[in-house]
Motif scaffolding. Structure first.
Motif, PDB file in Angstrom:
ATOM      1  N   UNK A 241       0.893  -1.252  -0.046  1.00 42.94           N
ATOM      2  CA  UNK A 241      -0.105   0.207   0.148  1.00 42.94           C
ATOM      3  C   UNK A 241       0.917   1.385   0.047  1.00 42.94           C
ATOM      4  N   UNK A 242       1.869   1.313   0.530  1.00 44.27           N
ATOM      5  CA  UNK A 242       2.869   2.361   0.760  1.00 44.27           C
ATOM      6  C   UNK A 242       3.607   2.717  -0.404  1.00 44.27           C
ATOM      7  N   UNK A 243       4.033   1.550  -1.352  1.00 40.94           N
ATOM      8  CA  UNK A 243       4.649   1.800  -2.568  1.00 40.94           C
ATOM      9  C   UNK A 243       3.660   2.157  -3.522  1.00 40.94           C
ATOM     10  N   UNK A 244       2.438   1.599  -3.548  1.00 42.88           N
ATOM     11  CA  UNK A 244       1.527   2.011  -4.604  1.00 42.88           C
ATOM     12  C   UNK A 244       1.195   3.659  -4.447  1.00 42.88           C
ATOM     13  N   UNK A 245       1.177   3.799  -3.050  1.00 45.02           N
ATOM     14  CA  UNK A 245       0.484   5.174  -2.865  1.00 45.02           C
ATOM     15  C   UNK A 245       1.865   6.421  -3.273  1.00 45.02           C
ATOM     16  N   UNK A 246       3.043   5.862  -2.949  1.00 42.65           N
ATOM     17  CA  UNK A 246       4.226   6.856  -3.410  1.00 42.65           C
ATOM     18  C   UNK A 246       4.344   6.759  -5.036  1.00 42.65           C
ATOM     19  N   UNK A 247       4.070   5.744  -5.534  1.00 40.72           N
ATOM     20  CA  UNK A 247       4.035   5.466  -7.063  1.00 40.72           C
ATOM     21  C   UNK A 247       2.996   6.658  -7.550  1.00 40.72           C
TER      22      UNK A 247
ATOM     23  N   UNK B 209       4.338  10.050  -7.172  1.00 42.03           N
ATOM     24  CA  UNK B 209       5.091  10.547  -8.086  1.00 42.03           C
ATOM     25  C   UNK B 209       4.449  10.630  -9.643  1.00 42.03           C
ATOM     26  N   UNK B 210       3.725   9.881  -9.907  1.00 41.49           N
ATOM     27  CA  UNK B 210       3.196  10.027 -11.257  1.00 41.49           C
ATOM     28  C   UNK B 210       2.205  11.173 -11.303  1.00 41.49           C
ATOM     29  N   UNK B 211       1.558  11.485 -10.515  1.00 47.21           N
ATOM     30  CA  UNK B 211       0.664  12.701 -10.510  1.00 47.21           C
ATOM     31  C   UNK B 211       1.355  13.846 -10.319  1.00 47.21           C
ATOM     32  N   UNK B 212       2.737  14.091  -9.607  1.00 49.56           N
ATOM     33  CA  UNK B 212       3.426  14.944  -9.595  1.00 49.56           C
ATOM     34  C   UNK B 212       4.193  15.080 -11.102  1.00 49.56           C
ATOM     35  N   UNK B 213       4.554  14.238 -11.858  1.00 51.61           N
ATOM     36  CA  UNK B 213       4.912  14.165 -13.135  1.00 51.61           C
ATOM     37  C   UNK B 213       3.689  15.056 -14.070  1.00 51.61           C
ATOM     38  N   UNK B 214       2.294  14.583 -13.876  1.00 48.60           N
ATOM     39  CA  UNK B 214       1.288  14.897 -14.477  1.00 48.60           C
ATOM     40  C   UNK B 214       1.064  16.470 -14.345  1.00 48.60           C
ATOM     41  N   UNK B 215       1.322  16.924 -12.803  1.00 55.13           N
ATOM     42  CA  UNK B 215       1.085  18.216 -12.623  1.00 55.13           C
ATOM     43  C   UNK B 215       2.013  19.128 -13.235  1.00 55.13           C
TER      44      UNK B 215
ATOM     45  N   UNK C 105      -0.715  19.459 -23.902  1.00 52.77           N
ATOM     46  CA  UNK C 105      -1.870  19.285 -24.837  1.00 52.77           C
ATOM     47  C   UNK C 105      -2.931  18.303 -23.883  1.00 52.77           C
ATOM     48  N   UNK C 106      -4.023  18.235 -24.508  1.00 54.93           N
ATOM     49  CA  UNK C 106      -5.036  17.407 -23.825  1.00 54.93           C
ATOM     50  C   UNK C 106      -5.130  15.905 -24.016  1.00 54.93           C
ATOM     51  N   UNK C 107      -4.361  15.665 -24.909  1.00 54.64           N
ATOM     52  CA  UNK C 107      -4.453  13.871 -25.168  1.00 54.64           C
ATOM     53  C   UNK C 107      -3.453  13.245 -24.123  1.00 54.64           C
ATOM     54  N   UNK C 108      -2.133  13.690 -23.958  1.00 56.51           N
ATOM     55  CA  UNK C 108      -1.417  12.966 -23.115  1.00 56.51           C
ATOM     56  C   UNK C 108      -1.821  12.761 -21.448  1.00 56.51           C
ATOM     57  N   UNK C 109      -2.423  13.979 -20.979  1.00 61.47           N
ATOM     58  CA  UNK C 109      -2.939  13.440 -19.512  1.00 61.47           C
ATOM     59  C   UNK C 109      -3.764  12.191 -19.309  1.00 61.47           C
ATOM     60  N   UNK C 110      -4.405  11.822 -20.242  1.00 63.81           N
ATOM     61  CA  UNK C 110      -5.148  10.464 -20.287  1.00 63.81           C
ATOM     62  C   UNK C 110      -4.188   9.339 -20.171  1.00 63.81           C
ATOM     63  N   UNK C 111      -2.983   9.316 -20.285  1.00 64.13           N
ATOM     64  CA  UNK C 111      -1.878   8.248 -20.021  1.00 64.13           C
ATOM     65  C   UNK C 111      -1.394   8.059 -18.798  1.00 64.13           C
ATOM     66  N   UNK C 112      -1.686   9.308 -17.916  1.00 62.42           N
ATOM     67  CA  UNK C 112      -1.034   9.304 -16.676  1.00 62.42           C
ATOM     68  C   UNK C 112      -1.657   8.134 -15.770  1.00 62.42           C
ATOM     69  N   UNK C 113      -2.866   8.300 -15.557  1.00 65.21           N
ATOM     70  CA  UNK C 113      -3.671   7.477 -14.610  1.00 65.21           C
ATOM     71  C   UNK C 113      -3.426   6.000 -14.862  1.00 65.21           C
ATOM     72  N   UNK C 114      -3.264   5.411 -16.168  1.00 65.92           N
ATOM     73  CA  UNK C 114      -3.006   3.964 -16.290  1.00 65.92           C
ATOM     74  C   UNK C 114      -1.465   3.702 -15.865  1.00 65.92           C
ATOM     75  N   UNK C 115      -0.790   4.768 -16.056  1.00 65.78           N
ATOM     76  CA  UNK C 115       0.632   4.719 -15.629  1.00 65.78           C
ATOM     77  C   UNK C 115       0.917   4.573 -14.165  1.00 65.78           C
ATOM     78  N   UNK C 116      -0.099   5.238 -13.575  1.00 69.54           N
ATOM     79  CA  UNK C 116      -0.080   5.077 -11.813  1.00 69.54           C
ATOM     80  C   UNK C 116      -0.626   3.972 -11.391  1.00 69.54           C
TER      81      UNK C 116
END
Length: 111
Positions: free
Chosen positions: A76-82, A85-91, A100-111
């Motif tokens: 749970x800790x590792x998943x939360x940190x991951x 991290x991905x949301x910080x990259x997205x921000x 652009x408006x297409x690339x942000x849709x790739x961030x949730x599956x990466x997370x």
């Protein structure tokens, strides 16, 4: 529908592989279309990691004590940190000038 799935489950030997693949694709699609779904997947991924730790522990004959709780907490800790991290990259991408408006849709599956 449930009756049909139950009948197919009994007849197909590779049902778990097909079911798991379809479920993974549907979860990725749901996550891409509704980003908070990534947070709902955290407990499921932690439970899966704990199950993997239990299977590994059963294979290892030199284990000292069960570590299921530690495995669940670490997952749970590792998943939360991951996800953080991905949301910080997205921000950082979203506040840039050429976002652009297409690339942000790739961030949730990466997370």
């Amino acid at each position: 529908v449930h009756f049909a799935v139950a009948q197919v489950r009994q007849r197909l030997h590779y049902f778990k592989v097909i079911h798991g693949s379809i479920a993974a694709l549907l979860m990725l699609a749901a996550t891409a279309h509704w980003w908070p779904f990534a947070f709902f997947l955290l407990p499921a991924s932690a439970a899966h990691a704990t199950a993997a730790a239990i299977r590994a522990e059963r294979k290892d004959t030199n284990h000292v004590a069960p570590a299921h709780g530690r495995a669940l907490a670490a997952a749970i800790f590792a998943a939360t940190v991951a996800v953080m991290f991905v949301w910080r990259l997205r921000e950082s991408y979203m506040i840039s000038n050429g976002a652009g408006l297409r690339l942000p849709f790739l961030f949730p599956p990466v997370a």
